[in-house]
Design a protein around this motif. Structure first.
Motif, PDB file in Angstrom:
ATOM      1  N   LYS A   1     -12.195   6.788   4.520  1.00 36.79           N
ATOM      2  CA  LYS A   1     -11.015   7.634   4.314  1.00 36.79           C
ATOM      3  C   LYS A   1      -9.744   6.903   4.735  1.00 36.79           C
ATOM      4  O   LYS A   1      -8.705   7.011   4.082  1.00 36.79           O
ATOM      5  CB  LYS A   1     -11.171   8.940   5.092  1.00 36.79           C
ATOM      6  CG  LYS A   1     -12.288   9.838   4.565  1.00 36.79           C
ATOM      7  CD  LYS A   1     -12.467  11.075   5.437  1.00 36.79           C
ATOM      8  CE  LYS A   1     -13.614  11.936   4.926  1.00 36.79           C
ATOM      9  NZ  LYS A   1     -13.854  13.119   5.799  1.00 36.79           N
ATOM     10  N   GLN A   2      -9.838   6.162   5.845  1.00 37.89           N
ATOM     11  CA  GLN A   2      -8.679   5.410   6.311  1.00 37.89           C
ATOM     12  C   GLN A   2      -8.350   4.265   5.351  1.00 37.89           C
ATOM     13  O   GLN A   2      -7.173   3.976   5.079  1.00 37.89           O
ATOM     14  CB  GLN A   2      -8.941   4.845   7.709  1.00 37.89           C
ATOM     15  CG  GLN A   2      -9.061   5.893   8.798  1.00 37.89           C
ATOM     16  CD  GLN A   2      -7.811   6.742   8.928  1.00 37.89           C
ATOM     17  OE1 GLN A   2      -6.699   6.233   9.017  1.00 37.89           O
ATOM     18  NE2 GLN A   2      -7.986   8.059   8.926  1.00 37.89           N
ATOM     19  N   ARG A   3      -9.372   3.637   4.808  1.00 34.84           N
ATOM     20  CA  ARG A   3      -9.165   2.550   3.853  1.00 34.84           C
ATOM     21  C   ARG A   3      -8.357   3.030   2.649  1.00 34.84           C
ATOM     22  O   ARG A   3      -7.489   2.313   2.141  1.00 34.84           O
ATOM     23  CB  ARG A   3     -10.514   1.999   3.367  1.00 34.84           C
ATOM     24  CG  ARG A   3     -11.092   0.886   4.229  1.00 34.84           C
ATOM     25  CD  ARG A   3     -12.386   0.388   3.618  1.00 34.84           C
ATOM     26  NE  ARG A   3     -12.974  -0.682   4.387  1.00 34.84           N
ATOM     27  CZ  ARG A   3     -12.721  -1.978   4.213  1.00 34.84           C
ATOM     28  NH1 ARG A   3     -11.872  -2.342   3.265  1.00 34.84           N
ATOM     29  NH2 ARG A   3     -13.296  -2.891   4.948  1.00 34.84           N
ATOM     30  N   ILE A   4      -8.676   4.224   2.182  1.00 31.00           N
ATOM     31  CA  ILE A   4      -7.964   4.768   1.020  1.00 31.00           C
ATOM     32  C   ILE A   4      -6.473   4.862   1.313  1.00 31.00           C
ATOM     33  O   ILE A   4      -5.632   4.511   0.476  1.00 31.00           O
ATOM     34  CB  ILE A   4      -8.531   6.148   0.637  1.00 31.00           C
ATOM     35  CG1 ILE A   4      -9.939   6.000   0.051  1.00 31.00           C
ATOM     36  CG2 ILE A   4      -7.608   6.850  -0.369  1.00 31.00           C
ATOM     37  CD1 ILE A   4     -10.643   7.318  -0.223  1.00 31.00           C
ATOM     38  N   ILE A   5      -6.126   5.305   2.520  1.00 28.72           N
ATOM     39  CA  ILE A   5      -4.715   5.451   2.875  1.00 28.72           C
ATOM     40  C   ILE A   5      -4.031   4.092   2.943  1.00 28.72           C
ATOM     41  O   ILE A   5      -2.933   3.905   2.402  1.00 28.72           O
ATOM     42  CB  ILE A   5      -4.565   6.206   4.206  1.00 28.72           C
ATOM     43  CG1 ILE A   5      -5.201   7.600   4.089  1.00 28.72           C
ATOM     44  CG2 ILE A   5      -3.088   6.332   4.589  1.00 28.72           C
ATOM     45  CD1 ILE A   5      -5.241   8.372   5.392  1.00 28.72           C
ATOM     46  N   TYR A   6      -4.669   3.124   3.589  1.00 30.14           N
ATOM     47  CA  TYR A   6      -4.085   1.780   3.657  1.00 30.14           C
ATOM     48  C   TYR A   6      -3.960   1.178   2.262  1.00 30.14           C
ATOM     49  O   TYR A   6      -2.982   0.478   1.958  1.00 30.14           O
ATOM     50  CB  TYR A   6      -4.937   0.875   4.555  1.00 30.14           C
ATOM     51  CG  TYR A   6      -4.752   1.137   6.030  1.00 30.14           C
ATOM     52  CD1 TYR A   6      -3.558   0.788   6.664  1.00 30.14           C
ATOM     53  CD2 TYR A   6      -5.766   1.716   6.792  1.00 30.14           C
ATOM     54  CE1 TYR A   6      -3.378   1.032   8.023  1.00 30.14           C
ATOM     55  CE2 TYR A   6      -5.596   1.960   8.145  1.00 30.14           C
ATOM     56  CZ  TYR A   6      -4.404   1.612   8.758  1.00 30.14           C
ATOM     57  OH  TYR A   6      -4.213   1.851  10.104  1.00 30.14           O
ATOM     58  N   HIS A   7      -4.948   1.445   1.418  1.00 29.82           N
ATOM     59  CA  HIS A   7      -4.944   0.954   0.037  1.00 29.82           C
ATOM     60  C   HIS A   7      -3.748   1.539  -0.720  1.00 29.82           C
ATOM     61  O   HIS A   7      -2.959   0.797  -1.326  1.00 29.82           O
ATOM     62  CB  HIS A   7      -6.264   1.343  -0.639  1.00 29.82           C
ATOM     63  CG  HIS A   7      -6.420   0.836  -2.032  1.00 29.82           C
ATOM     64  ND1 HIS A   7      -7.272  -0.212  -2.352  1.00 29.82           N
ATOM     65  CD2 HIS A   7      -5.861   1.223  -3.216  1.00 29.82           C
ATOM     66  CE1 HIS A   7      -7.207  -0.438  -3.644  1.00 29.82           C
ATOM     67  NE2 HIS A   7      -6.369   0.419  -4.195  1.00 29.82           N
ATOM     68  N   GLU A   8      -3.611   2.853  -0.662  1.00 26.81           N
ATOM     69  CA  GLU A   8      -2.546   3.506  -1.431  1.00 26.81           C
ATOM     70  C   GLU A   8      -1.162   3.214  -0.855  1.00 26.81           C
ATOM     71  O   GLU A   8      -0.181   3.133  -1.603  1.00 26.81           O
ATOM     72  CB  GLU A   8      -2.798   5.015  -1.491  1.00 26.81           C
ATOM     73  CG  GLU A   8      -4.109   5.412  -2.157  1.00 26.81           C
ATOM     74  CD  GLU A   8      -4.296   4.808  -3.547  1.00 26.81           C
ATOM     75  OE1 GLU A   8      -3.279   4.541  -4.229  1.00 26.81           O
ATOM     76  OE2 GLU A   8      -5.451   4.609  -3.934  1.00 26.81           O
ATOM     77  N   ALA A   9      -1.080   3.024   0.454  1.00 23.61           N
ATOM     78  CA  ALA A   9       0.200   2.658   1.061  1.00 23.61           C
ATOM     79  C   ALA A   9       0.654   1.287   0.574  1.00 23.61           C
ATOM     80  O   ALA A   9       1.861   1.041   0.431  1.00 23.61           O
ATOM     81  CB  ALA A   9       0.090   2.672   2.584  1.00 23.61           C
ATOM     82  N   GLY A  10      -0.300   0.400   0.308  1.00 18.26           N
ATOM     83  CA  GLY A  10       0.048  -0.902  -0.252  1.00 18.26           C
ATOM     84  C   GLY A  10       0.709  -0.755  -1.606  1.00 18.26           C
ATOM     85  O   GLY A  10       1.729  -1.402  -1.907  1.00 18.26           O
ATOM     86  N   HIS A  11       0.150   0.116  -2.448  1.00 15.24           N
ATOM     87  CA  HIS A  11       0.765   0.402  -3.757  1.00 15.24           C
ATOM     88  C   HIS A  11       2.164   0.981  -3.586  1.00 15.24           C
ATOM     89  O   HIS A  11       3.112   0.555  -4.252  1.00 15.24           O
ATOM     90  CB  HIS A  11      -0.087   1.416  -4.530  1.00 15.24           C
ATOM     91  CG  HIS A  11      -1.387   0.889  -5.037  1.00 15.24           C
ATOM     92  ND1 HIS A  11      -1.496  -0.279  -5.767  1.00 15.24           N
ATOM     93  CD2 HIS A  11      -2.648   1.399  -4.962  1.00 15.24           C
ATOM     94  CE1 HIS A  11      -2.764  -0.477  -6.100  1.00 15.24           C
ATOM     95  NE2 HIS A  11      -3.479   0.527  -5.619  1.00 15.24           N
ATOM     96  N   PHE A  12       2.264   1.973  -2.694  1.00 17.89           N
ATOM     97  CA  PHE A  12       3.530   2.700  -2.535  1.00 17.89           C
ATOM     98  C   PHE A  12       4.636   1.752  -2.055  1.00 17.89           C
ATOM     99  O   PHE A  12       5.741   1.735  -2.612  1.00 17.89           O
ATOM    100  CB  PHE A  12       3.339   3.848  -1.530  1.00 17.89           C
ATOM    101  CG  PHE A  12       4.406   4.906  -1.585  1.00 17.89           C
ATOM    102  CD1 PHE A  12       5.750   4.579  -1.413  1.00 17.89           C
ATOM    103  CD2 PHE A  12       4.065   6.240  -1.786  1.00 17.89           C
ATOM    104  CE1 PHE A  12       6.731   5.560  -1.461  1.00 17.89           C
ATOM    105  CE2 PHE A  12       5.045   7.233  -1.842  1.00 17.89           C
ATOM    106  CZ  PHE A  12       6.387   6.882  -1.676  1.00 17.89           C
ATOM    107  N   LEU A  13       4.345   0.983  -1.011  1.00 16.00           N
ATOM    108  CA  LEU A  13       5.353   0.092  -0.433  1.00 16.00           C
ATOM    109  C   LEU A  13       5.863  -0.916  -1.450  1.00 16.00           C
ATOM    110  O   LEU A  13       7.078  -1.087  -1.631  1.00 16.00           O
ATOM    111  CB  LEU A  13       4.770  -0.643   0.776  1.00 16.00           C
ATOM    112  CG  LEU A  13       5.694  -1.684   1.416  1.00 16.00           C
ATOM    113  CD1 LEU A  13       6.834  -1.003   2.153  1.00 16.00           C
ATOM    114  CD2 LEU A  13       4.912  -2.602   2.357  1.00 16.00           C
ATOM    115  N   THR A  14       4.938  -1.592  -2.125  1.00 14.28           N
ATOM    116  CA  THR A  14       5.354  -2.628  -3.075  1.00 14.28           C
ATOM    117  C   THR A  14       6.048  -2.025  -4.291  1.00 14.28           C
ATOM    118  O   THR A  14       6.947  -2.650  -4.859  1.00 14.28           O
ATOM    119  CB  THR A  14       4.158  -3.479  -3.521  1.00 14.28           C
ATOM    120  OG1 THR A  14       3.113  -2.624  -4.019  1.00 14.28           O
ATOM    121  CG2 THR A  14       3.609  -4.313  -2.362  1.00 14.28           C
TER     122      THR A  14
END
Length: 225
Positions: free
Chosen positions: A70-83
């Motif tokens: 579940k935490q991986r999903i958040i870090y994954h999607e935050a990477g998309h959002f930030l960039t």
């Protein structure tokens, strides 16, 4: 893919039930019970695949997902959002679970939603359009990059790679050159995240709290004043 993982889980379950039917004489219960359960599961899998786009499987994956997943999903999607924000690719929303995705009429386990209308409006300046595609390619690979920054490896990103292939479908690339282009995009995304790590980690916390897109964008902007 996440969908393949879910189907594999159900396949293992069905295999286990079928095996129990074979062992039913030793276990002293009717073989019709596991056979009936197997039939129902097969029907549900078929309906889920054809009509619900595997959302039922995705919900099961969410229910049984570990806390790390579940935490991986958040870090994954935050990477998309930030960039995306830093590349001026509009973000219109995000979801982090299959249930949130269903409520927002999206498929999959969740994700950042981009305004990709620019892909349908090719600029007369093809070089500028190709540069925009390259930036979007970096955004697509940023989920993988985000996981690698935190966990040193990536477990997701299959759908991102498919989209990356799709936006590059009109470019003549050999398999080797495509892999090099993809690795370069991941490297560029990794560099962006590492150079903006404080903003990235603050964004992760904001997304955990399900803050709005505007609030998330404001948090990133605070680190670029």
């Amino acid at each position: 893919m996440e969908e393949d993982t879910g189907l594999n889980i159900l396949a293992i379950t069905i295999f286990t039930i079928t095996l129990s039917a074979l062992l039913s004489p030793l276990l002293h219960f009717s073989p019709y019970i596991p056979a009936g359960i197997t039939f129902v599961l097969l029907g549900l899998v078929t309906i889920d695949t054809l009509s619900w786009k595997n959302q039922g499987v995705n919900l099961l994956l969410n229910i049984f997902a570990s806390e790390e997943q579940k935490q991986r999903i958040i870090y994954h999607e935050a990477g998309h959002f930030l960039t995306a924000y830093l590349s001026q690719i509009p973000v219109t929303g995000y979801t982090l679970t299959a249930w949130e995705a269903i409520k927002n009429n999206n498929s999959g386990l969740g994700g950042v939603i981009f305004d990709t209308s620019f892909l349908e409006k090719k600029s007369q300046d093809m070089r500028e359009f190709n540069r925009l595609l390259d930036r979007f390619g970096v955004v697509l690979m940023a989920g993988i990059a985000g996981e690698k920054v935190i966990y040193n490896n990536s477990q997701g990103g299959e759908e991102d790679i498919k989209k990356f292939q799709e936006i590059n479908r009109n470019i003549t690339l050999t398999a080797t050159n495509f892999q090099m282009k993809q690795r370069l995009a991941i490297l560029q995304a990794t560099t962006i995240i590492e150079q903006n790590k404080d903003a990235y980690l603050a964004l992760v916390e904001a997304m955990k709290q399900r803050k709005s897109v505007t609030e998330c964008q404001d948090i990133i902007a605070e680190y670029h004043q």
